[in-house]
Scaffold this motif. Structure first.
Motif, PDB file in Angstrom:
ATOM      1  N   MET A   1       6.483  17.775   5.595  1.00 13.00           N
ATOM      2  CA  MET A   1       6.449  16.491   4.920  1.00 13.00           C
ATOM      3  C   MET A   1       4.997  16.065   4.752  1.00 13.00           C
ATOM      4  SD  MET A   1       8.247  12.872   5.194  1.00 13.00           S
ATOM      5  CE  MET A   1       8.130  12.099   6.706  1.00 13.00           C
ATOM      6  N   ALA A   3       2.681  12.633   3.645  1.00  7.11           N
ATOM      7  CA  ALA A   3       2.726  11.189   3.434  1.00  7.11           C
ATOM      8  C   ALA A   3       1.407  10.743   2.817  1.00  7.11           C
ATOM      9  CB  ALA A   3       2.958  10.461   4.751  1.00  7.11           C
ATOM     10  N   ASN A  22      -1.156  12.558   5.170  1.00  6.91           N
ATOM     11  CA  ASN A  22      -0.805  12.763   6.583  1.00  6.91           C
ATOM     12  C   ASN A  22      -1.899  12.270   7.526  1.00  6.91           C
ATOM     13  OD1 ASN A  22       1.520  13.900   5.620  1.00  6.91           O
ATOM     14  ND2 ASN A  22       1.271  15.853   6.652  1.00  6.91           N
ATOM     15  N   TRP A  42       9.257  20.621  -0.083  1.00  6.00           N
ATOM     16  CA  TRP A  42       8.286  19.565   0.186  1.00  6.00           C
ATOM     17  C   TRP A  42       9.009  18.228   0.206  1.00  6.00           C
ATOM     18  CZ3 TRP A  42       2.826  20.272   0.317  1.00  6.00           C
ATOM     19  CH2 TRP A  42       2.367  21.539  -0.049  1.00  6.00           C
ATOM     20  N   HIS A  43       8.815  17.442   1.259  1.00  6.60           N
ATOM     21  CA  HIS A  43       9.263  16.058   1.326  1.00  6.60           C
ATOM     22  C   HIS A  43       7.996  15.222   1.203  1.00  6.60           C
ATOM     23  CE1 HIS A  43      13.213  17.402   2.575  1.00  6.60           C
ATOM     24  NE2 HIS A  43      12.627  18.153   3.484  1.00  6.60           N
ATOM     25  N   VAL A  44       7.864  14.495   0.114  1.00 10.10           N
ATOM     26  CA  VAL A  44       6.634  13.771  -0.199  1.00 10.10           C
ATOM     27  C   VAL A  44       6.929  12.275  -0.124  1.00 10.10           C
ATOM     28  CG1 VAL A  44       4.769  13.534  -1.867  1.00 10.10           C
ATOM     29  CG2 VAL A  44       6.042  15.673  -1.736  1.00 10.10           C
ATOM     30  N   LEU A  45       6.144  11.558   0.675  1.00  7.19           N
ATOM     31  CA  LEU A  45       6.377  10.144   0.955  1.00  7.19           C
ATOM     32  C   LEU A  45       5.172   9.331   0.513  1.00  7.19           C
ATOM     33  CD1 LEU A  45       8.001   7.910   2.531  1.00  7.19           C
ATOM     34  CD2 LEU A  45       6.685   8.608   4.541  1.00  7.19           C
ATOM     35  N   LEU A  84       5.140   8.418  -7.063  1.00  6.41           N
ATOM     36  CA  LEU A  84       5.683   7.805  -5.850  1.00  6.41           C
ATOM     37  C   LEU A  84       5.385   6.311  -5.834  1.00  6.41           C
ATOM     38  CD1 LEU A  84       4.425  10.422  -3.255  1.00  6.41           C
ATOM     39  CD2 LEU A  84       6.794  10.065  -3.941  1.00  6.41           C
ATOM     40  N   GLN A  88       8.758   5.238  -1.026  1.00  7.34           N
ATOM     41  CA  GLN A  88       9.643   6.176  -1.720  1.00  7.34           C
ATOM     42  C   GLN A  88       9.376   7.583  -1.219  1.00  7.34           C
ATOM     43  OE1 GLN A  88       9.007   6.551  -5.957  1.00  7.34           O
ATOM     44  NE2 GLN A  88      10.950   7.590  -6.251  1.00  7.34           N
ATOM     45  N   MET A  89      10.458   8.367  -1.066  1.00 13.63           N
ATOM     46  CA  MET A  89      10.336   9.769  -0.710  1.00 13.63           C
ATOM     47  C   MET A  89      11.021  10.608  -1.781  1.00 13.63           C
ATOM     48  SD  MET A  89      11.220  11.838   2.779  1.00 13.63           S
ATOM     49  CE  MET A  89      12.924  12.238   2.485  1.00 13.63           C
ATOM     50  N   THR A  91      11.945  14.807  -2.739  1.00 14.05           N
ATOM     51  CA  THR A  91      12.023  16.179  -2.253  1.00 14.05           C
ATOM     52  C   THR A  91      11.934  17.120  -3.447  1.00 14.05           C
ATOM     53  OG1 THR A  91      13.357  15.522  -0.356  1.00 14.05           O
ATOM     54  CG2 THR A  91      13.452  17.836  -0.996  1.00 14.05           C
TER      55      THR A  91
END
Length: 125
Positions: A1, A3, A22, A42-45, A84, A88-89, A91
């Motif tokens: 992930m 961030a 991150n 990929w989990h993008v926050l 984003l 919000q997340m 994937t």
């Protein structure tokens, strides 16, 4: 992930705004290394307030946005940039088949200038 986050170290003064991925700035995020042929999710926050809009951009690859089995009404979409909003997340899936070290950053120009940039690496076969 990953961030995307702006840390405010000086109560809103520009010099104290740390634009990070991150928590790391200016390419110091390490460990985004993938073997050739790997299926990477990929989990993008995106975090922050109303001015913290981010556009994560992967150089060297496109990613698939949407359900792997095409469960979205319009089907999966291929892209290299994800927008984003705060809190919000998203994937996305990537096939690691283009060896090299590639830029990964927020595409908002003042965020790039302030450090919201790193790289990811795909190993050769």
């Amino acid at each position: 992930m990953t961030a995307f986050f702006v840390f405010d170290l000086l109560q809103g003064e520009e010099a104290g705004l740390m634009h990070s991925i991150n928590g790391y700035i200016f390419g110091n995020l390490k460990g985004l290394v993938f073997p050739y042929g790997a299926k990477v999710r990929w989990h993008v926050l995106g975090m922050g307030n109303e001015v913290d809009l981010h556009t994560s951009h992967w150089h060297g690859k496109t990613l698939q946005l949407g359900a792997p089995l095409g469960r979205l009404p319009f089907g999966p979409v291929r892209t290299d940039v994800i927008a984003l909003l705060p809190a919000q997340m998203v994937t996305v899936d990537m096939l690691a088949d283009n060896p090299g070290e590639w830029l990964f950053h927020c595409h908002v120009s003042d965020h790039i200038d302030a450090g919201m940039v790193t790289t990811y690496r795909i190993l050769p076969p």
